[in-house]
Write a protein that holds these residues in place. Structure first.
Motif, PDB file in Angstrom:
ATOM      1  N   ARG A 189      27.477  23.663-128.805  1.00 43.90           N
ATOM      2  CA  ARG A 189      28.803  24.254-128.595  1.00 43.90           C
ATOM      3  C   ARG A 189      29.858  23.585-129.476  1.00 43.90           C
ATOM      4  NH1 ARG A 189      30.652  28.352-127.459  1.00 43.90           N
ATOM      5  NH2 ARG A 189      32.161  27.833-125.838  1.00 43.90           N
ATOM      6  N   THR A 190      29.402  22.910-130.522  1.00 42.88           N
ATOM      7  CA  THR A 190      30.307  22.350-131.521  1.00 42.88           C
ATOM      8  C   THR A 190      30.117  23.149-132.799  1.00 42.88           C
ATOM      9  OG1 THR A 190      30.181  20.160-130.527  1.00 42.88           O
ATOM     10  CG2 THR A 190      30.957  20.285-132.802  1.00 42.88           C
ATOM     11  N   THR A 191      31.198  23.793-133.259  1.00 45.50           N
ATOM     12  CA  THR A 191      31.094  24.744-134.365  1.00 45.50           C
ATOM     13  C   THR A 191      32.307  24.636-135.288  1.00 45.50           C
ATOM     14  OG1 THR A 191      32.138  26.432-132.966  1.00 45.50           O
ATOM     15  CG2 THR A 191      29.734  26.405-133.018  1.00 45.50           C
ATOM     16  N   SER A 192      32.150  25.188-136.482  1.00 51.56           N
ATOM     17  CA  SER A 192      33.256  25.198-137.442  1.00 51.56           C
ATOM     18  C   SER A 192      34.295  26.267-137.107  1.00 51.56           C
ATOM     19  CB  SER A 192      32.727  25.431-138.864  1.00 51.56           C
ATOM     20  OG  SER A 192      31.968  24.330-139.298  1.00 51.56           O
ATOM     21  N   GLN A 193      33.853  27.357-136.517  1.00 55.36           N
ATOM     22  CA  GLN A 193      34.755  28.427-136.089  1.00 55.36           C
ATOM     23  C   GLN A 193      34.648  28.588-134.579  1.00 55.36           C
ATOM     24  OE1 GLN A 193      36.762  29.702-138.329  1.00 55.36           O
ATOM     25  NE2 GLN A 193      35.725  28.767-140.097  1.00 55.36           N
ATOM     26  N   ALA A 194      35.707  29.075-133.964  1.00 55.85           N
ATOM     27  CA  ALA A 194      35.724  29.220-132.508  1.00 55.85           C
ATOM     28  C   ALA A 194      34.676  30.228-132.045  1.00 55.85           C
ATOM     29  CB  ALA A 194      37.103  29.667-132.050  1.00 55.85           C
ATOM     30  N   VAL A 195      33.964  29.871-130.977  1.00 57.28           N
ATOM     31  CA  VAL A 195      32.972  30.742-130.360  1.00 57.28           C
ATOM     32  C   VAL A 195      33.295  30.809-128.861  1.00 57.28           C
ATOM     33  CG1 VAL A 195      30.527  31.109-129.865  1.00 57.28           C
ATOM     34  CG2 VAL A 195      31.215  30.106-132.063  1.00 57.28           C
ATOM     35  N   ALA A 196      33.507  32.008-128.339  1.00 55.40           N
ATOM     36  CA  ALA A 196      33.900  32.180-126.936  1.00 55.40           C
ATOM     37  C   ALA A 196      32.859  31.568-125.996  1.00 55.40           C
ATOM     38  CB  ALA A 196      34.083  33.661-126.636  1.00 55.40           C
ATOM     39  N   PRO A 197      33.328  31.018-124.863  1.00 57.36           N
ATOM     40  CA  PRO A 197      34.735  30.920-124.433  1.00 57.36           C
ATOM     41  C   PRO A 197      35.466  29.776-125.127  1.00 57.36           C
ATOM     42  CG  PRO A 197      33.300  29.933-122.791  1.00 57.36           C
ATOM     43  CD  PRO A 197      32.395  30.522-123.822  1.00 57.36           C
ATOM     44  N   HIS A 198      36.678  30.067-125.576  1.00 57.27           N
ATOM     45  CA  HIS A 198      37.491  29.045-126.232  1.00 57.27           C
ATOM     46  C   HIS A 198      38.954  29.231-125.850  1.00 57.27           C
ATOM     47  CE1 HIS A 198      39.324  31.758-129.236  1.00 57.27           C
ATOM     48  NE2 HIS A 198      38.155  32.364-129.259  1.00 57.27           N
ATOM     49  N   ALA A 199      39.705  28.140-125.930  1.00 56.19           N
ATOM     50  CA  ALA A 199      41.129  28.167-125.616  1.00 56.19           C
ATOM     51  C   ALA A 199      41.920  28.675-126.822  1.00 56.19           C
ATOM     52  CB  ALA A 199      41.610  26.778-125.228  1.00 56.19           C
ATOM     53  N   GLY A 200      43.038  29.292-126.559  1.00 53.85           N
ATOM     54  CA  GLY A 200      43.977  29.647-127.614  1.00 53.85           C
ATOM     55  C   GLY A 200      44.995  28.544-127.790  1.00 53.85           C
ATOM     56  N   GLY A 201      45.467  28.366-129.023  1.00 51.47           N
ATOM     57  CA  GLY A 201      46.435  27.318-129.305  1.00 51.47           C
ATOM     58  C   GLY A 201      47.861  27.788-129.090  1.00 51.47           C
ATOM     59  N   TRP A 202      48.676  26.921-128.459  1.00 49.07           N
ATOM     60  CA  TRP A 202      50.050  27.299-128.146  1.00 49.07           C
ATOM     61  C   TRP A 202      51.028  26.184-128.515  1.00 49.07           C
ATOM     62  CZ3 TRP A 202      51.070  32.162-126.464  1.00 49.07           C
ATOM     63  CH2 TRP A 202      50.004  32.910-125.939  1.00 49.07           C
ATOM     64  N   ALA A 203      52.225  26.600-128.884  1.00 50.56           N
ATOM     65  CA  ALA A 203      53.361  25.692-129.007  1.00 50.56           C
ATOM     66  C   ALA A 203      54.275  25.944-127.808  1.00 50.56           C
ATOM     67  CB  ALA A 203      54.119  25.940-130.296  1.00 50.56           C
ATOM     68  N   VAL A 204      54.740  24.863-127.186  1.00 53.52           N
ATOM     69  CA  VAL A 204      55.645  24.968-126.047  1.00 53.52           C
ATOM     70  C   VAL A 204      57.038  24.549-126.513  1.00 53.52           C
ATOM     71  CG1 VAL A 204      56.137  24.185-123.695  1.00 53.52           C
ATOM     72  CG2 VAL A 204      53.757  24.443-124.466  1.00 53.52           C
ATOM     73  N   HIS A 205      58.020  25.386-126.261  1.00 53.41           N
ATOM     74  CA  HIS A 205      59.389  25.114-126.704  1.00 53.41           C
ATOM     75  C   HIS A 205      59.872  23.782-126.099  1.00 53.41           C
ATOM     76  CE1 HIS A 205      63.671  25.564-127.457  1.00 53.41           C
ATOM     77  NE2 HIS A 205      63.402  26.626-128.227  1.00 53.41           N
ATOM     78  N   PRO A 206      60.491  22.915-126.917  1.00 55.00           N
ATOM     79  CA  PRO A 206      60.890  21.601-126.384  1.00 55.00           C
ATOM     80  C   PRO A 206      61.972  21.663-125.317  1.00 55.00           C
ATOM     81  CG  PRO A 206      61.736  21.910-128.608  1.00 55.00           C
ATOM     82  CD  PRO A 206      60.785  23.039-128.347  1.00 55.00           C
ATOM     83  N   TRP A 207      62.786  22.740-125.277  1.00 52.94           N
ATOM     84  CA  TRP A 207      63.914  22.793-124.354  1.00 52.94           C
ATOM     85  C   TRP A 207      63.842  23.965-123.390  1.00 52.94           C
ATOM     86  CZ3 TRP A 207      65.271  18.179-125.017  1.00 52.94           C
ATOM     87  CH2 TRP A 207      65.373  17.606-126.284  1.00 52.94           C
ATOM     88  N   ALA A 208      62.736  24.667-123.345  1.00 51.54           N
ATOM     89  CA  ALA A 208      62.576  25.793-122.422  1.00 51.54           C
ATOM     90  C   ALA A 208      61.093  25.998-122.139  1.00 51.54           C
ATOM     91  CB  ALA A 208      63.177  27.072-123.017  1.00 51.54           C
ATOM     92  N   ASP A 209      60.768  26.468-120.973  1.00 53.61           N
ATOM     93  CA  ASP A 209      59.371  26.675-120.584  1.00 53.61           C
ATOM     94  C   ASP A 209      58.870  28.026-121.095  1.00 53.61           C
ATOM     95  OD1 ASP A 209      59.236  24.221-119.342  1.00 53.61           O
ATOM     96  OD2 ASP A 209      59.892  25.011-117.401  1.00 53.61           O
ATOM     97  N   VAL A 210      58.810  28.149-122.419  1.00 53.11           N
ATOM     98  CA  VAL A 210      58.309  29.364-123.051  1.00 53.11           C
ATOM     99  C   VAL A 210      57.303  28.967-124.125  1.00 53.11           C
ATOM    100  CG1 VAL A 210      60.345  30.751-122.568  1.00 53.11           C
ATOM    101  CG2 VAL A 210      60.277  29.356-124.648  1.00 53.11           C
ATOM    102  N   LEU A 211      56.422  29.923-124.498  1.00 46.80           N
ATOM    103  CA  LEU A 211      55.293  29.655-125.375  1.00 46.80           C
ATOM    104  C   LEU A 211      55.383  30.433-126.679  1.00 46.80           C
ATOM    105  CD1 LEU A 211      52.428  30.049-122.720  1.00 46.80           C
ATOM    106  CD2 LEU A 211      53.453  27.907-123.504  1.00 46.80           C
ATOM    107  N   LEU A 212      54.703  29.902-127.700  1.00 47.11           N
ATOM    108  CA  LEU A 212      54.560  30.572-128.983  1.00 47.11           C
ATOM    109  C   LEU A 212      53.125  30.360-129.450  1.00 47.11           C
ATOM    110  CD1 LEU A 212      56.289  31.999-131.292  1.00 47.11           C
ATOM    111  CD2 LEU A 212      56.317  29.743-132.384  1.00 47.11           C
TER     112      LEU A 212
END
Length: 459
Positions: A189-212
């Motif tokens: 389960r260690t691979t060069s490209q994502a293979v499901a199930p996998h998490a999506g990457g997110w940025a969390v706003h530093p001053w508000a509880d919102v995602l990008l």
């Protein structure tokens, strides 16, 4: 007994509390962790912002710079096969890079003086076509300090090591990695490209509880520095290998080389050093080995204690926030402190070598008294009996001498010097003379011993 019952309930609660606190205070969409003890997964836990969708030991996250440790293992395999020497300059095996004077050892330990990052734009968020050649990775001025003059972390340095692997193996880095590390260790389960199930990457706003959402770029030539996706289960298998070695991949002695600090730390960073593809940190009286990693949208950490036989992995799918490296170290410490390792029963040596047995006991270097102890496999240990002094362990050589393994005497030769009648005159350790009595007049001590011998205050 299930894996979750291996630890005491109070220990399991402390682990869960640390993970839950990290996810909550760090505002990570999800965080997953696992702990291994005595080669067995002893605990796992996760927290998520979506109820009922916590990641588990089979969920892939991007592990960033933990990838470098895999690359370092492949280089050590090349060394063990005689295809290179760690002191070789890169130019010998990979000519024309513009950074050929740096040694392979310096690249592994980040002491080559190369820059920390590639020329702009930000390589972690740009496609591989941005840097199709090594010249694009290194830029016109690849060095920021003189090679060999200290630790300076370098992502391009591991790109060079990946290209070196491809040059000597004649195959892509990812293919070599799969055949020589992942397959033997069962890390499917260690691979060069994502293979499901996998998490999506997110940025969390530093001053508000919102995602990008963060992009998940293929890193191209930079892959050996940070490409891989993995799971907590797979990385704990890797941790077990990194602690003791596995002859299918790399011997225990070569893995032990990777543990040893390769250069002094940067000024002000005395709590941590860097070996060969492995970070080395101090937590109280405990030494932890492993690596941290990050890429946009992901944080990861792997730490293990060889002495405690405990390892921990932590993943989060956030660009920043939860301190994954600190949390993983805390998990190791929670288990090791709450449930200390039970030592193996003492057992005598299988047989007695009376010649070696005669070397044990007190010896004197001048007036300092030290003791020689017999270890397994004909090894010896030297320990001061009073105050401070130079302690060391020694490995037996076939020629009847011993090689120092640690401390001041690492690499030095210990040998027995005999008189004409065959009796032991003294021990020679890097030219230092050790005798059975302080300044033994019957031994060959450089400079001799005053004929008047020992005396009191009244001369």
């Amino acid at each position: 007994m299930t894996s979750q019952e291996v630890l005491l309930p109070s220990t399991r609660r402390a682990l869960l509390h640390r993970v839950a606190t990290a996810q909550s205070q760090g505002r990570a969409p999800s965080l997953v962790a696992a702990v291994q003890r005595d080669g067995q997964i002893a605990w796992s836990g996760a927290r998520s912002c979506v109820d009922g969708h916590e990641p588990d030991g089979d969920t892939q996250f991007r592990i960033g710079s933990i990838t470098k440790t895999f690359t370092a293992v492949l280089v050590m395999r090349l060394r063990d096969e005689g295809l290179l020497d760690l002191d070789d300059q890169l130019e010998k095996h990979l000519p024309g890079t513009g950074a050929g004077q740096v040694t392979i050892f310096q690249l592994l330990g980040h002491s080559g003086g190369l820059g920390a990052e590639t020329p702009a734009p930000w390589w972690e968020r740009t496609p591989p076509t941005t840097r199709p050649e090594l010249a694009d990775v290194l830029g016109e001025t690849p060095f920021v300090q003189q090679s060999g003059h200290g630790h300076h972390y370098s992502n391009p340095g591991y790109t060079l090591l990946g290209s070196l692997i491809e040059e000597l193996r004649g195959k892509p880095w990812a293919d070599v990695l799969g055949r020589e590390i992942l397959e033997p260790l069962g890390m499917d389960r260690t691979t060069s490209q994502a293979v499901a199930p996998h998490a999506g990457g997110w940025a969390v706003h530093p001053w508000a509880d919102v995602l990008l959402p963060e992009p998940a770029e293929d890193l191209g030539l930079m892959a050996p520095a940070g490409q891989l996706w993995s799971t907590t289960t797979d990385l704990l298998r890797f941790a077990a290998f990194l602690a003791r070695g596995d002859d299918r991949v790399l011997s225990s002695s070569s893995v032990a080389e990777m543990h040893v600090p390769s250069a002094p730390p940067e000024a002000g960073d005395w709590a941590g050093t860097y070996g060969l593809g492995l970070q080395n940190i101090r937590r109280g009286s405990r030494t932890l080995l492993g690596h941290s990693g990050s890429l946009p949208g992901f944080l990861a950490a792997l730490w293990f204690s060889v002495d405690d036989d405990v390892a921990a992995v932590v993943f989060a799918n956030a660009t920043s926030g939860p301190p994954a490296s600190t949390v993983a170290a805390d998990l190791v410490q929670i288990v090791a402190d709450a449930e200390p390792r039970i030592p193996e029963p003492w057992r005598p040596l299988p047989e007695v070598d009376h010649e070696l047995l005669a070397l044990t006991g007190p010896w004197y270097w001048g007036t300092q008294v030290l003791a020689v102890k017999l270890l397994t496999d004909r090894g010896l240990e030297l320990q001061p009996l009073r105050g401070v002094g130079r302690a060391a362990r020694f490995r037996a050589r076939p020629d009847g001498t011993w090689t120092g393994l640690n401390g001041y005497y690492a690499g030095e030769t210990l040998r027995v010097v005999r008189a004409e009648d065959g009796t032991v005159d003294h021990l020679d350790l890097g030219s230092f003379v050790f005798t059975r009595e302080p300044y033994d007049r019957s031994a060959a001590i450089p400079g001799g011993v005053d004929e008047g011998g020992w005396r009191g205050l009244a001369l």
